[in-house]
Design a protein around this motif. Structure first.
Motif, PDB file in Angstrom:
ATOM      1  N   ARG A  20      -2.532  -1.152 -10.247  1.00 47.85           N
ATOM      2  CA  ARG A  20      -1.597  -0.653  -9.216  1.00 47.85           C
ATOM      3  C   ARG A  20      -1.248   0.809  -9.478  1.00 47.85           C
ATOM      4  O   ARG A  20      -1.219   1.627  -8.566  1.00 47.85           O
ATOM      5  CB  ARG A  20      -0.326  -1.500  -9.187  1.00 47.85           C
ATOM      6  N   ASP A  21      -0.974   1.131 -10.747  1.00 46.35           N
ATOM      7  CA  ASP A  21      -0.625   2.509 -11.106  1.00 46.35           C
ATOM      8  C   ASP A  21      -1.784   3.462 -10.830  1.00 46.35           C
ATOM      9  O   ASP A  21      -1.579   4.577 -10.349  1.00 46.35           O
ATOM     10  CB  ASP A  21      -0.231   2.606 -12.589  1.00 46.35           C
ATOM     11  N   ALA A  24      -2.102   4.147  -7.168  1.00 44.00           N
ATOM     12  CA  ALA A  24      -1.038   5.063  -6.719  1.00 44.00           C
ATOM     13  C   ALA A  24      -1.411   6.517  -6.994  1.00 44.00           C
ATOM     14  O   ALA A  24      -1.032   7.412  -6.237  1.00 44.00           O
ATOM     15  CB  ALA A  24       0.281   4.710  -7.410  1.00 44.00           C
ATOM     16  N   ILE A  29      -1.356   2.461  -1.734  1.00 44.26           N
ATOM     17  CA  ILE A  29      -0.395   1.399  -2.041  1.00 44.26           C
ATOM     18  C   ILE A  29      -0.877   0.136  -1.318  1.00 44.26           C
ATOM     19  O   ILE A  29      -0.970   0.130  -0.084  1.00 44.26           O
ATOM     20  CB  ILE A  29       1.029   1.752  -1.556  1.00 44.26           C
TER      21      ILE A  29
END
Length: 196
Positions: A20-21, A24, A29
């Protein structure tokens, strides 16, 4: 005037906060996050490259896709020759993995799979060569005690303390973390996902 179809929504087929990071970082997202439940056991005689590709595709295919959704999944493993070093089951296995990697060159293989809104599967593989310095027993003990290597392919997290062991890295740093951004961005663009 013809209507413009809505942009596809991205579903991340991974429970990994690192993925997820990393998404980003490229301005993506996910609309949804689903942890696929699949068997990640290597098959007898399976080569590391074949294994990581198969698991990434299986994760993508395990997630139900609604109309207009794009599924993104990935898998990362460490290969020492033909040997697959997955996530250590316990501290003893973690210690054994680190001893194997000590002072040696290994491959970090990260496969990315994307199923586009039309249901087409596209895949890419990142192969990064990592060379560790020789590790002392005290360094291995301290790392095991830190807990950082549990749940990580090969028993280490390059984005943590283990980065101080890397004498050389040839390939994708983000791939070693768990999601090669060059390959991921290319697949997402091909699937119609806008990058930030």
């Amino acid at each position: 005037m013809p209507s413009v179809p809505p942009a596809p929504a991205l579903v991340l087929a991974s429970a990994s906060p690192r993925r997820r990071d990393l998404l980003a970082r490229i301005g993506v997202i996910p609309a949804r996050i689903v942890a696929p439940d699949i068997d990640e056991t290597p098959r007898k005689g399976e080569r590391p490259r074949d294994y990581v590709r198969r698991v990434a595709a299986a994760k993508a295919n395990a997630v139900e896709r609604a109309p207009g959704e794009v599924i993104l999944s990935a898998d990362t493993t460490i290969a020492l020759g033909r040997r697959i070093l997955g996530k250590p089951a316990d501290e003893a296995e973690l210690r054994a993995m680190l001893a194997l990697l000590s002072g040696r060159r290994h491959h970090c293989l990260s496969a990315v799979a994307v199923i586009d809104a039309a249901g087409r599967l596209r895949e890419r593989l990142s192969d990064t060569v990592v060379v560790f310095k020789p590790l002392s027993a005290a360094e291995i003990d301290a790392y095991v005690a830190s807990g950082e290597g549990m749940g990580k392919a090969g028993g280490y997290a390059i984005q943590g303390c283990a980065e101080t062991w890397v004498r050389r890295l040839d390939g994708s740093h983000s791939g070693v973390v768990g999601l090669p951004l060059y390959e991921t961005a290319a697949l997402l663009r091909a699937a119609g996902i806008d990058l930030g």
